[in-house]
Design a protein around this motif. Structure first.
Motif, mmCIF file in Angstrom:
data_model
loop_
_atom_site.group_PDB
_atom_site.id
_atom_site.type_symbol
_atom_site.label_atom_id
_atom_site.label_comp_id
_atom_site.label_asym_id
_atom_site.label_seq_id
_atom_site.Cartn_x
_atom_site.Cartn_y
_atom_site.Cartn_z
ATOM 1 N N SER A 231 3.442 25.040 -34.917
ATOM 2 C CA SER A 231 4.825 24.704 -34.611
ATOM 3 C C SER A 231 4.939 23.316 -33.992
ATOM 4 O O SER A 231 4.158 22.925 -33.127
ATOM 5 N N ASN A 232 5.929 22.559 -34.449
ATOM 6 C CA ASN A 232 6.207 21.231 -33.904
ATOM 7 C C ASN A 232 7.516 21.209 -33.128
ATOM 8 O O ASN A 232 8.112 20.161 -32.937
ATOM 9 N N HIS A 233 7.985 22.396 -32.721
ATOM 10 C CA HIS A 233 9.242 22.481 -31.987
ATOM 11 C C HIS A 233 9.094 21.870 -30.604
ATOM 12 O O HIS A 233 7.992 21.582 -30.140
ATOM 13 N N VAL B 246 2.664 28.755 -22.859
ATOM 14 C CA VAL B 246 2.182 28.712 -24.244
ATOM 15 C C VAL B 246 0.662 28.851 -24.283
ATOM 16 O O VAL B 246 0.108 29.616 -25.087
ATOM 17 N N GLU C 278 4.291 24.621 -20.815
ATOM 18 C CA GLU C 278 2.965 24.377 -21.389
ATOM 19 C C GLU C 278 1.979 25.458 -20.946
ATOM 20 O O GLU C 278 1.188 25.960 -21.754
ATOM 21 N N ALA D 205 2.630 29.915 -34.993
ATOM 22 C CA ALA D 205 2.980 29.402 -33.667
ATOM 23 C C ALA D 205 2.175 28.148 -33.329
ATOM 24 O O ALA D 205 2.703 27.193 -32.768
ATOM 25 N N GLU D 206 0.887 28.149 -33.674
ATOM 26 C CA GLU D 206 0.033 27.015 -33.334
ATOM 27 C C GLU D 206 0.392 25.770 -34.139
ATOM 28 O O GLU D 206 0.130 24.651 -33.709
ATOM 29 N N HIS E 186 8.984 26.344 -28.679
ATOM 30 C CA HIS E 186 7.604 26.780 -28.898
ATOM 31 C C HIS E 186 7.294 28.014 -28.041
ATOM 32 O O HIS E 186 6.720 29.003 -28.522
ATOM 33 N N CYS F 291 -1.404 31.906 -25.935
ATOM 34 C CA CYS F 291 -2.305 31.503 -27.010
ATOM 35 C C CYS F 291 -3.710 32.056 -26.758
ATOM 36 O O CYS F 291 -4.342 32.607 -27.678
ATOM 37 N N TYR G 12 6.441 32.130 -29.039
ATOM 38 C CA TYR G 12 5.354 32.962 -28.506
ATOM 39 C C TYR G 12 5.905 34.218 -27.825
ATOM 40 O O TYR G 12 5.326 35.301 -27.929
#
Length: 564
Positions: free
Chosen positions: A514-516, A435, A432, A511-512, A521, A439, A525
Motif C-alpha cells: 500500500s502507498n496510502h 502498522v 507508524e 497491505a505491505e 495504511h 505487520c 491493517y
C-alpha cells in the motif's frame, strides 16, 4: 555499575523528543492555573501545585522455558495462537488464593532490588487470571512516578530471569483470560502538603474542593477523546472493553455520596453530607466497620476513589507519561476557564461564595453527562452514552487522530505543552508503530501457522488415516463410520486453516504494498489484516483441540498458566 540519570531529550530546534518534557510542561501548566484558583480562596502562601501519581502495575509470570518455545510471545509479547483451557479464571481461586512460594520469592527479590533503587513499592498480590500478579508503589510526583514505573518494568523482567520466569507486560498476552492494566491513581496537591481533591467530611461545604472536582469533570467531558487517545496502543486494543477492563467510552464514577452532592448543587437545593455508613458483620467479637464513601466501580474507566481519581484504562506496558500529560493539560484548561468565570463574577460585585456557587453549578450542569455510576460493560450503557454524545473510539486507529484536531492543537499549544509540530510528530510515530506492530504479528501468525501448526495437523491427519486403513485391512467388515467422521472433521479443519492462512497472506501482501497515507495504511491493517488474524487464530485453535497432545508443537495455556 550503571548510573541512571533522569533526562529529557530535546532536538536542535527545541522540539521535545521524549515523553517526559511534555509531562513536565503539563505539570507547570496545571500549577499555573490551579494557583489562580487558590489565590481566589486566599491561599497566598502556596507557591506551587503538584500532581501526584501512583501507577499500579499488573503483569504475568510464566516459566521461561515455555516462553522460549513460543515464537509469538518472543516476537509479539502475546500469544497469536492458543485455545482456552478447560479451566481458566472461572473459579476466582487464583485471585483469592495464597501466593505460590516460587512467585513469592520473586516478589521479595524484586522489592529488594526496587528499594535499592529508591522506588517505594507497597503492595503485592495475585490478580484475577492464573499466573497474573500486581505490584503497587507509593504515590510520588508525576515525573518521578513515571521514571520509577519505567525502571520498575525493567527490573521486573531482569529479576524474573533470575528465578526462571518470564515477566509478560503485554496488555493481553493470553486471549480469553484477564488482561493487564496499569491503574493510574492521580491527584493534585499544593506545596503545603494539602491534597486538593480531598473532600473532607463535609464536601458540600468545601467550596475549594468543589471547584477542583468540577474542573476535572469538565475536562474529562470536553476532552474524553484525548484521554482515550492517550491510552491507545495496539496492545491495549485487545483489553479495553473486555471483562476485566473499562470500555473505550470515557465516563466518571463519583460514588453515591459525591453524586448526591453534585445533584443537589445542580438542582439548586441544599446539599447535605450523607451519614457515615457501617458494615455490621453480625459477629459479636468483631466491631462494625466504616464503609468507604466511594467504593470503587471496577467497570469505570475514570473513578473517584476517596481523594484521587483512578484512570483504570491505562495499559500495562505503556509509559504513564502521556496519560498524565493529557490529564494535567485538560484539567489546567478547565481550571483556567473556571478562574476566568469566577473572576468575572467577582468583577460583577458578587462575593466569593456566591461567585463560586454560580460557576460550580453552571459547570456541573453543563457537564453532568460524563457522570455514570453503573455497569459500564452493559449494552444499555453504550446506547445511553451515545445519546449523551460521549465518544466511543473503539480502537487505536479511531482514537489517535484526536491528537491532531483543531481542538487538540489549541489546548496543547495554548498551555505550552506541545506545539503543532510536536503533536504531528507523535501522531505520525503512533501510526507508524501501529502498522509495524500489526505487520510483525500478522507475519508471525502466518509463519507459525505454516511451519508449526499445519505440519503437526497434517501429520496427525495422516496417522488417523493410516490407522483407519490398517484397521480396515485387519478387520475387513468392521464398521468405521465414527473414525471416518473424525478424519473428515480433521480434514475440514485443516482445509479451513489453510484457507485462512492463504487469505491472511494475500491481504498482508496487499497491505505491505500500500502507498496510502499513514492513516489509510493503518486503517487497512485495522479493518482487513486484524480480522483475518483473528479468523486464522480461531482455525488454528480448533486444530489444537483435535491434534494429539504429544504432537502439538507449542506449550498450551494449561501449561503456561498453571505450571510454575
Amino acid at each position: 555499575k550503571t548510573l541512571c540519570i533522569p533526562s529529557v531529550f530535546i532536538g536542535f530546534g527545541g522540539h521535545a523528543l521524549d515523553k517526559k518534557t511534555p509531562l513536565l510542561r503539563s505539570v507547570e501548566a496545571l500549577s499555573k492555573q490551579a494557583l489562580r484558583i487558590l489565590k481566589l480562596f486566599g491561599k497566598e502562601q502556596v507557591a506551587r501545585v503538584i500532581t501526584w501519581v501512583g501507577p499500579e502495575q499488573e503483569y504475568f509470570l510464566i516459566d521461561r522455558k515455555y516462553y522460549l518455545l513460543r515464537p509469538d510471545l518472543v516476537a509479539a509479547g502475546r500469544t497469536l495462537y492458543g485455545a482456552r483451557p478447560p479451566k481458566g479464571q472461572e473459579m476466582e481461586d487464583h485471585y483469592f488464593g495464597a501466593i505460590k512460594e516460587r512467585v513469592l520469592a520473586y516478589m521479595v527479590d524484586l522489592e529488594r532490588e526496587l528499594y535499592r533503587l529508591g522506588i517505594p513499592v507497597t503492595t503485592r498480590h495475585n490478580e484475577v487470571a492464573p499466573s497474573q500478579f500486581e505490584i503497587a508503589p507509593l504515590h510520588e510526583r508525576a515525573n518521578i512516578a513515571t521514571d520509577h514505573n519505567m525502571l520498575t518494568m525493567s527490573v521486573m523482567k531482569t529479576v524474573a530471569h533470575k528465578h526462571g520466569f518470564e515477566c509478560l507486560l503485554h496488555e493481553k498476552p493470553f486471549a480469553g483470560v484477564n488482561g493487564s492494566g496499569k491503574h493510574n491513581n492521580w491527584s493534585i496537591g499544593d506545596d503545603q502538603g494539602n491534597n486538593l481533591l480531598e473532600p473532607g467530611h463535609t464536601p458540600h461545604e468545601n467550596a475549594q474542593f468543589l471547584v477542583f472536582l468540577s474542573a476535572v469533570l469538565k475536562a474529562v467531558h470536553l476532552h474524553g477523546d484525548l484521554l482515550r487517545a492517550s491510552i491507545a496502543t495496539p496492545a491495549n486494543d485487545h483489553r479495553l472493553g473486555a471483562n476485566e477492563a473499562p470500555p473505550a467510552i470515557i465516563s466518571v464514577y463519583l460514588g453515591d455520596k459525591l453524586t448526591e452532592v453534585v445533584e443537589a448543587i445542580i438542582q439548586g437545593s441544599t446539599a447535605r453530607a450523607k451519614p457515615q455508613g457501617y458494615l455490621n458483620i453480625g459477629v459479636a467479637t468483631l466491631p462494625p466497620l466504616p464503609l468507604h464513601d466511594s467504593d470503587r466501580n471496577r467497570t469505570s474507566p475514570f473513578a473517584f476513589t476517596g481523594n484521587k481519581f483512578e484512570f483504570r484504562a491505562v495499559g500495562s506496558s505503556q509509559s504513564v507519561a502521556r496519560p498524565n500529560m493529557v490529564l494535567n493539560t485538560i484539567v489546567a484548561d478547565a481550571l483556567s476557564q473556571m478562574a476566568d468565570e469566577i473572576e468575572g463574577e467577582l468583577a460583577a460585585k458578587k462575593d466569593l461564595n456566591e461567585a463560586v456557587r454560580t460557576v460550580v453549578q453552571k459547570t456541573l450542569k453543563e457537564h453532568q453527562a460524563i457522570l455514570f455510576n453503573g455497569d459500564n460493560y452493559t449494552t444499555a450503557w453504550h446506547q445511553e452514552a451515545e445519546k449523551r454524545g460521549l465518544p466511543n473510539l473503539k480502537n487505536f486507529v479511531e482514537a489517535i487522530p484526536s491528537f491532531v484536531t483543531e481542538k487538540a492543537r489549541k489546548i496543547f499549544s495554548g498551555h505550552g505543552v506541545l506545539s503543532e509540530a510536536e503533536l504531528e510528530s507523535r501522531y505520525h510515530i503512533g501510526l507508524e508503530g501501529f502498522v509495524k506492530t500489526i505487520c510483525i504479528e500478522a507475519a508471525m501468525t502466518s509463519n507459525m501457522g505454516r511451519t508449526m501448526i499445519l505440519p503437526a495437523a497434517l501429520d496427525y491427519q495422516s496417522k488417523v488415516a493410516t490407522s483407519i486403513a490398517a484397521t480396515q485391512i485387519v478387520l475387513k467388515n468392521t464398521k468405521q463410520a465414527e473414525q471416518e467422521k473424525l478424519l473428515a472433521e480433521i480434514n475440514e479443519a485443516v482445509n479451513t486453516f489453510i484457507q485462512m492462512l492463504n487469505e491472511l497472506d494475500a491481504v498482508r501482501a496487499k497491505a505491505e504494498e500500500s502507498n496510502h497515507d499513514l492513516l489509510a495504511h493503518a486503517t487497512l491493517y485495522q479493518k482487513q489484516v486484524r480480522p483475518l488474524m483473528d479468523k486464522t487464530r480461531a482455525a488454528g485453535d480448533a486444530l489444537e483441540l483435535m491434534v494429539d497432545d504429544a504432537q502439538w508443537p507449542l506449550p498450551k495455556y494449561r501449561e503456561m498458566l498453571f505450571v510454575s
